[in-house]
Scaffold this active site. Structure first.
Site, short mmCIF file in Angstrom:
data_model
loop_
_atom_site.label_atom_id
_atom_site.label_comp_id
_atom_site.label_asym_id
_atom_site.label_seq_id
_atom_site.Cartn_x
_atom_site.Cartn_y
_atom_site.Cartn_z
N SER A 34 0.80 -1.15 -0.01
CA SER A 34 -0.04 -0.08 0.01
C SER A 34 0.96 1.28 -0.07
O SER A 34 0.60 2.41 -0.83
CB SER A 34 -0.79 0.09 1.23
OG SER A 34 -1.52 1.21 1.25
N GLY B 297 2.19 1.63 -3.51
CA GLY B 297 1.18 2.16 -4.39
C GLY B 297 0.52 3.78 -4.06
O GLY B 297 0.34 4.48 -5.10
N ARG B 298 0.58 3.95 -2.82
CA ARG B 298 0.56 5.57 -2.66
C ARG B 298 1.32 6.35 -3.14
O ARG B 298 0.96 7.78 -2.98
CB ARG B 298 0.30 5.66 -0.88
CG ARG B 298 -1.06 4.88 -0.51
CD ARG B 298 -1.04 4.95 1.11
NE ARG B 298 -1.86 3.70 1.46
CZ ARG B 298 -2.79 3.81 2.56
NH1 ARG B 298 -2.80 4.94 3.11
NH2 ARG B 298 -3.30 2.90 3.05
N LEU C 35 10.75 -7.34 -11.42
CA LEU C 35 9.64 -6.37 -10.97
C LEU C 35 9.59 -5.63 -12.22
O LEU C 35 10.43 -5.15 -12.86
CB LEU C 35 9.93 -5.55 -9.95
CG LEU C 35 10.52 -5.94 -8.78
CD1 LEU C 35 11.19 -4.88 -7.65
CD2 LEU C 35 9.37 -6.86 -8.10
N GLU C 36 8.21 -5.32 -12.87
CA GLU C 36 7.92 -4.37 -13.95
C GLU C 36 7.50 -3.37 -13.37
O GLU C 36 6.14 -3.09 -13.30
CB GLU C 36 6.99 -5.19 -14.89
CG GLU C 36 7.34 -6.60 -15.35
CD GLU C 36 6.79 -7.73 -14.81
OE1 GLU C 36 5.77 -7.59 -13.84
OE2 GLU C 36 7.05 -9.04 -14.78
N TYR D 89 7.58 -29.08 -11.88
CA TYR D 89 8.07 -28.01 -11.16
C TYR D 89 8.71 -27.04 -11.83
O TYR D 89 9.52 -27.43 -12.69
CB TYR D 89 8.93 -28.61 -9.97
CG TYR D 89 8.25 -29.27 -8.74
CD1 TYR D 89 7.66 -28.62 -7.72
CD2 TYR D 89 8.14 -30.56 -9.01
CE1 TYR D 89 7.08 -29.27 -6.68
CE2 TYR D 89 7.30 -31.17 -8.13
CZ TYR D 89 6.92 -30.73 -6.90
OH TYR D 89 5.90 -31.40 -6.08
N1 LIG Z 1 6.53 -10.01 -11.59
C1 LIG Z 1 7.20 -11.47 -11.68
C2 LIG Z 1 6.23 -12.44 -11.72
C3 LIG Z 1 6.73 -13.75 -11.92
N2 LIG Z 1 8.16 -14.16 -11.91
C4 LIG Z 1 8.54 -15.17 -11.99
C5 LIG Z 1 7.89 -16.27 -11.01
C6 LIG Z 1 7.29 -17.23 -12.03
O1 LIG Z 1 7.31 -18.48 -11.70
C7 LIG Z 1 8.11 -17.00 -13.34
C8 LIG Z 1 7.52 -17.13 -14.64
O2 LIG Z 1 6.39 -16.50 -14.81
P1 LIG Z 1 5.03 -16.65 -15.66
O3 LIG Z 1 4.75 -18.25 -15.91
O4 LIG Z 1 4.00 -15.76 -15.56
O5 LIG Z 1 5.96 -16.29 -17.22
P2 LIG Z 1 5.99 -17.09 -18.58
O6 LIG Z 1 4.71 -17.70 -18.63
O7 LIG Z 1 6.12 -15.88 -19.42
O8 LIG Z 1 7.29 -17.82 -18.45
P3 LIG Z 1 7.34 -19.40 -18.49
O9 LIG Z 1 6.99 -19.59 -19.91
O10 LIG Z 1 8.82 -19.55 -18.17
O11 LIG Z 1 6.31 -19.90 -17.49
O12 LIG Z 1 8.49 -15.71 -13.18
C9 LIG Z 1 8.89 -12.93 -11.62
O13 LIG Z 1 10.36 -13.06 -11.54
N3 LIG Z 1 8.25 -11.71 -11.35
#
Ligand SMILES: Nc1ccn([C@H]2C[C@H](O)[C@@H](COP(=O)(O)OP(=O)(O)OP(=O)(O)O)O2)c(=O)n1
Length: 178
Positions: free
Chosen positions: A95, A98-99, A121-122, A152
């Protein structure tokens, strides 16, 4: 069901959740706080192409922090390396972050059972904002998974984000065939 603090602690004791560095003080009622690592990156090209390998340039957050600007996607990374072996980890914002108008993920919050890495992180923001390495940036929450796991994440040959890195990883969408 979301895991409680006690359930998370038990999983840490059993090695089912690994968090490095770990500090008990970061454990919330049903979450664990993660922090911003010092490595940042942004894409070199203005127009990205989902079919191509879009290259990134890396930056480092210094002592004085780093000012994020709107309309730019920054790739950041959690300071923490995590492993999750028996539950589904989700990365959520905080939060207080976000704030400040900061988003820490664009659409992707879910992790996979078996994900062993720092989280990319995006990051985007709605307001120019100075951020600092080590500041609390998000929280991990854990959900029970129902049923047996066949693949896994850390064992999947086609997992795109398996290579352990303390730097943010750019989109590997180009590895998908479409
Ligand atoms: N913001 C994020 C979200 C996820 N992850 C990591 C954790 C997930 O176990 C891994 C893969 O995420 P996704 O399954 O959403 O990604 P993709 O489907 O694009 O990749 P893959 O084909 O490898 O599953 O990335 C990350 O580092 N940052």
């Amino acid at each position: 069901m979301i895991w409680s603090d006690k359930k998370i602690l038990t999983a840490i004791d059993r090695g089912e959740i690994v968090i490095r560095p770990y500090d008990r003080a970061n454990l919330g009622t049903n979450s664990y706080d993660v922090h911003l690592g010092k490595h940042l990156a942004r894409y070199k090209d203005h127009i990205l192409d989902a079919r191509k390998h879009n290259e990134i340039e890396e930056m480092e957050i210094g002592e004085e922090g780093f000012v994020l600007h709107p309309n730019t996607l920054y790739l950041g990374v959690t300071l923490e390396y995590t492993e999750t072996h028996s539950s589904v980890p989700f990365l959520e914002g905080k939060s207080s972050v976000g704030r400040l108008g900061i988003d820490i993920h664009a659409t992707a919050g879910k992790g996979d059972v078996g994900f062993c890495n720092h989280w990319t992180l995006e990051i985007s923001c709605t307001h120019p904002v100075r951020v600092y390495a080590g500041m609390p940036i998000g929280q991990l929450i854990y959900f029970a998974v129902e049923g047996d796991i066949e693949n896994y994440y850390n064992k999947k040959p086609n997992a795109k984000y398996n290579r352990v890195s303390e730097r943010p990883m750019e989109s590997m969408m180009w590895k998908n065939s479409f």
